[in-house]
Design an enzyme around this catalytic site. Structure first.
Site, PDB file in Angstrom:
ATOM      1  N   GLU A   1       0.805  -1.033   0.140  1.00 51.04           N
ATOM      2  CA  GLU A   1      -0.001   0.011  -0.018  1.00 51.04           C
ATOM      3  C   GLU A   1       0.845   1.234   0.005  1.00 51.04           C
ATOM      4  O   GLU A   1       1.897   1.286   0.382  1.00 51.04           O
ATOM      5  CB  GLU A   1      -0.884   0.101   1.326  1.00 51.04           C
ATOM      6  CG  GLU A   1      -2.494  -0.172   1.038  1.00 51.04           C
ATOM      7  CD  GLU A   1      -3.147   0.823   0.404  1.00 51.04           C
ATOM      8  OE1 GLU A   1      -2.321   1.541  -0.592  1.00 51.04           O
ATOM      9  OE2 GLU A   1      -4.280   0.984   0.357  1.00 51.04           O
ATOM     10  N   ASP A   2       0.291   2.428  -0.420  1.00 58.31           N
ATOM     11  CA  ASP A   2       0.989   3.728  -0.437  1.00 58.31           C
ATOM     12  C   ASP A   2       0.855   4.305   0.967  1.00 58.31           C
ATOM     13  O   ASP A   2       1.919   4.569   1.736  1.00 58.31           O
ATOM     14  CB  ASP A   2       0.474   4.580  -1.530  1.00 58.31           C
ATOM     15  CG  ASP A   2      -0.995   4.758  -1.315  1.00 58.31           C
ATOM     16  OD1 ASP A   2      -1.637   3.941  -0.589  1.00 58.31           O
ATOM     17  OD2 ASP A   2      -1.574   5.630  -2.096  1.00 58.31           O
TER      18      ASP A   2
ATOM     19  N   GLY B   1      -7.604   2.686   7.747  1.00 61.19           N
ATOM     20  CA  GLY B   1      -7.554   1.429   7.740  1.00 61.19           C
ATOM     21  C   GLY B   1      -8.806   0.661   6.967  1.00 61.19           C
ATOM     22  O   GLY B   1      -8.765  -0.386   6.617  1.00 61.19           O
ATOM     23  N   ASN B   2      -9.859   1.547   6.590  1.00 60.85           N
ATOM     24  CA  ASN B   2     -10.967   0.789   6.338  1.00 60.85           C
ATOM     25  C   ASN B   2     -10.791   0.156   4.800  1.00 60.85           C
ATOM     26  O   ASN B   2     -11.368  -0.985   4.446  1.00 60.85           O
ATOM     27  CB  ASN B   2     -12.034   1.764   6.055  1.00 60.85           C
ATOM     28  CG  ASN B   2     -12.628   2.449   7.352  1.00 60.85           C
ATOM     29  OD1 ASN B   2     -12.887   1.295   8.400  1.00 60.85           O
ATOM     30  ND2 ASN B   2     -12.833   3.661   7.694  1.00 60.85           N
TER      31      ASN B   2
ATOM     32  N   LEU C   1      -8.042  -1.146   3.528  1.00 59.41           N
ATOM     33  CA  LEU C   1      -7.260  -2.136   3.637  1.00 59.41           C
ATOM     34  C   LEU C   1      -8.009  -3.388   4.428  1.00 59.41           C
ATOM     35  O   LEU C   1      -7.952  -4.480   3.795  1.00 59.41           O
ATOM     36  CB  LEU C   1      -5.888  -1.817   4.194  1.00 59.41           C
ATOM     37  CG  LEU C   1      -4.879  -2.760   4.083  1.00 59.41           C
ATOM     38  CD1 LEU C   1      -4.752  -2.857   2.350  1.00 59.41           C
ATOM     39  CD2 LEU C   1      -3.454  -1.949   4.585  1.00 59.41           C
TER      40      LEU C   1
ATOM     41  N   LYS D   1      -0.243   6.114   8.675  1.00 58.97           N
ATOM     42  CA  LYS D   1      -0.656   7.282   9.313  1.00 58.97           C
ATOM     43  C   LYS D   1      -1.671   6.882  10.340  1.00 58.97           C
ATOM     44  O   LYS D   1      -2.771   6.451   9.815  1.00 58.97           O
ATOM     45  CB  LYS D   1      -1.297   8.151   8.189  1.00 58.97           C
ATOM     46  CG  LYS D   1      -1.720   9.473   8.501  1.00 58.97           C
ATOM     47  CD  LYS D   1      -1.929  10.294   7.231  1.00 58.97           C
ATOM     48  CE  LYS D   1      -3.292  10.510   6.773  1.00 58.97           C
ATOM     49  NZ  LYS D   1      -3.585  11.506   5.647  1.00 58.97           N
TER      50      LYS D   1
ATOM     51  N   PHE E   1      -1.769  15.604   5.223  1.00 56.89           N
ATOM     52  CA  PHE E   1      -2.196  15.086   3.799  1.00 56.89           C
ATOM     53  C   PHE E   1      -1.115  15.110   2.899  1.00 56.89           C
ATOM     54  O   PHE E   1      -0.485  16.387   2.695  1.00 56.89           O
ATOM     55  CB  PHE E   1      -3.468  15.782   3.301  1.00 56.89           C
ATOM     56  CG  PHE E   1      -3.892  14.890   2.163  1.00 56.89           C
ATOM     57  CD1 PHE E   1      -4.888  13.886   2.302  1.00 56.89           C
ATOM     58  CD2 PHE E   1      -3.581  15.025   0.669  1.00 56.89           C
ATOM     59  CE1 PHE E   1      -5.235  13.121   1.419  1.00 56.89           C
ATOM     60  CE2 PHE E   1      -3.879  14.389  -0.148  1.00 56.89           C
ATOM     61  CZ  PHE E   1      -4.875  13.167  -0.045  1.00 56.89           C
TER      62      PHE E   1
ATOM     63  N   ASP F   1      -1.554  10.916  -4.385  1.00 60.71           N
ATOM     64  CA  ASP F   1      -2.243  12.003  -5.286  1.00 60.71           C
ATOM     65  C   ASP F   1      -3.011  12.936  -4.335  1.00 60.71           C
ATOM     66  O   ASP F   1      -3.518  12.472  -3.035  1.00 60.71           O
ATOM     67  CB  ASP F   1      -2.985  11.495  -6.041  1.00 60.71           C
ATOM     68  CG  ASP F   1      -4.452  10.730  -5.609  1.00 60.71           C
ATOM     69  OD1 ASP F   1      -4.067   9.685  -4.765  1.00 60.71           O
ATOM     70  OD2 ASP F   1      -5.468  10.892  -6.121  1.00 60.71           O
TER      71      ASP F   1
ATOM     72  N   ARG G   1       1.293  12.690  -8.402  1.00 64.88           N
ATOM     73  CA  ARG G   1       1.698  11.266  -8.049  1.00 64.88           C
ATOM     74  C   ARG G   1       3.296  11.241  -8.686  1.00 64.88           C
ATOM     75  O   ARG G   1       3.987  10.277  -8.302  1.00 64.88           O
ATOM     76  CB  ARG G   1       1.060  10.163  -8.813  1.00 64.88           C
ATOM     77  CG  ARG G   1      -0.482   9.785  -8.475  1.00 64.88           C
ATOM     78  CD  ARG G   1      -0.900   8.604  -9.186  1.00 64.88           C
ATOM     79  NE  ARG G   1      -2.258   8.769  -8.859  1.00 64.88           N
ATOM     80  CZ  ARG G   1      -3.028   8.095  -7.952  1.00 64.88           C
ATOM     81  NH1 ARG G   1      -2.432   7.728  -6.895  1.00 64.88           N
ATOM     82  NH2 ARG G   1      -4.422   8.081  -7.870  1.00 64.88           N
TER      83      ARG G   1
HETATM   84  P1  IMP Z   1      -7.968   4.442   4.477  1.00 61.91           P
HETATM   85  O1  IMP Z   1      -9.237   3.591   3.981  1.00 61.91           O
HETATM   86  O2  IMP Z   1      -8.700   5.527   5.217  1.00 61.91           O
HETATM   87  O3  IMP Z   1      -6.756   3.591   5.105  1.00 61.91           O
HETATM   88  O4  IMP Z   1      -7.484   5.241   3.423  1.00 61.91           O
HETATM   89  C1  IMP Z   1      -6.388   4.657   2.219  1.00 61.91           C
HETATM   90  C2  IMP Z   1      -6.291   5.426   1.018  1.00 61.91           C
HETATM   91  O5  IMP Z   1      -6.562   6.720   1.255  1.00 61.91           O
HETATM   92  C3  IMP Z   1      -4.914   5.186   0.538  1.00 61.91           C
HETATM   93  O6  IMP Z   1      -4.395   4.199   0.097  1.00 61.91           O
HETATM   94  C4  IMP Z   1      -4.690   6.391  -0.142  1.00 61.91           C
HETATM   95  O7  IMP Z   1      -4.789   6.103  -1.689  1.00 61.91           O
HETATM   96  C5  IMP Z   1      -5.605   7.544   0.683  1.00 61.91           C
HETATM   97  N1  IMP Z   1      -4.993   8.533   1.115  1.00 61.91           N
HETATM   98  C6  IMP Z   1      -5.118   8.448   2.940  1.00 61.91           C
HETATM   99  N2  IMP Z   1      -4.140   9.401   3.180  1.00 61.91           N
HETATM  100  C7  IMP Z   1      -3.584   9.989   2.205  1.00 61.91           C
HETATM  101  C8  IMP Z   1      -2.874  10.942   2.072  1.00 61.91           C
HETATM  102  O8  IMP Z   1      -2.480  11.634   3.212  1.00 61.91           O
HETATM  103  N3  IMP Z   1      -2.437  11.482   0.862  1.00 61.91           N
HETATM  104  C9  IMP Z   1      -2.674  10.839  -0.318  1.00 61.91           C
HETATM  105  N4  IMP Z   1      -3.691   9.829  -0.303  1.00 61.91           N
HETATM  106  C10 IMP Z   1      -4.214   9.285   1.182  1.00 61.91           C
HETATM  107 MG    MG Z   2      -4.083   3.803  -2.077  1.00 66.09          MG
END
Ligand code: IMP
Ligand code: MG
Length: 171
Positions: A95-96, A101-102, A104, A127, A148, A155, A161
């Site tokens: 993952e980036d 975490g939702n 993943l 994060k 962010f 992105d 990116r």
């Molecule tokens: P989650 O489901 O909230 O963990 O979101 C994960 C996804 O949100 C990541 O794989 C990113 O694509 C995007 N994302 C979350 N935080 C950032 C950030 O700080 N910069 C860019 N993309 C983010």
């Molecule tokens: Mg992502």
């Protein structure tokens, strides 16, 4: 105009990926490793990480989309499913960034249905501030409290990116 505050340099990224690749190489010796990159944000990280892993492994991709702008919609759509047979194999999701975490968690649930021997997570950035679900990031290159970030695959509305390093984005 948005402002880009340098956060992690190209050199720091390179060094941490080298270390992470070496660790994965050790940990997965004698295993059947499949890296699955989570589209799209992981593509730069995946390309660099795979070249620092010196045991045989295969690569696939999964596409899951859940974000609009900077806020999560709480919905996930699978836009690409892995092509490789994963049954009995050792999956490492790449993952980036793991934020709430939702995304993943839903990806892990989906991969689990394909009966791999193991599923672990490798994320460029962990994060933690907004984490909503219990998820263990097994390999993380960097931790971030808040903000962010963009660049190196990450992105904001599909832009930035291509930046070679990681920046804190101030809108
Ligand atoms: P989650 O489901 O909230 O963990 O979101 C994960 C996804 O949100 C990541 O794989 C990113 O694509 C995007 N994302 C979350 N935080 C950032 C950030 O700080 N910069 C860019 N993309 C983010
Ligand atoms: Mg992502």
């Amino acid at each position: 105009m948005p402002e880009f505050i340098p956060l992690i340099s190209e050199e720091e990224i390179k060094a941490r990926i080298q270390e992470t690749g070496e660790k994965i190489t050790k940990d997965y010796k004698d295993r059947d490793l499949v890296l699955i990159g989570v589209l799209k944000g992981s593509f730069v990280f995946l390309a660099d990480l795979t070249r620092k892993i010196s045991i045989d492994h295969e690569i696939d991709l999964i596409g899951a989309s859940s974000y609009e702008g900077t806020t999560s919609t709480g919905q996930i759509i699978f836009t690409k499913q892995p092509d490789l047979e994963l049954e009995g194999r050792d999956v490492l999701l790449v993952e980036d960034i793991v934020d709430t975490g939702n995304t993943l968690l839903k990806i892990v649930d989906f991969i689990r249905l394909l009966n791999p021997r193991s599923i672990k997570i490798c994320s460029l950035i962990d994060k933690q501030e907004r984490r909503e679900v219990e998820i263990n990031v097994n390999y993380s290159c960097f931790s971030l409290d808040k903000g962010f970030i963009v660049g190196y695959g990450l992105d904001y509305n599909e832009k930035y990116r291509n930046l070679p390093a990681i920046y804190d984005l101030k809108l």
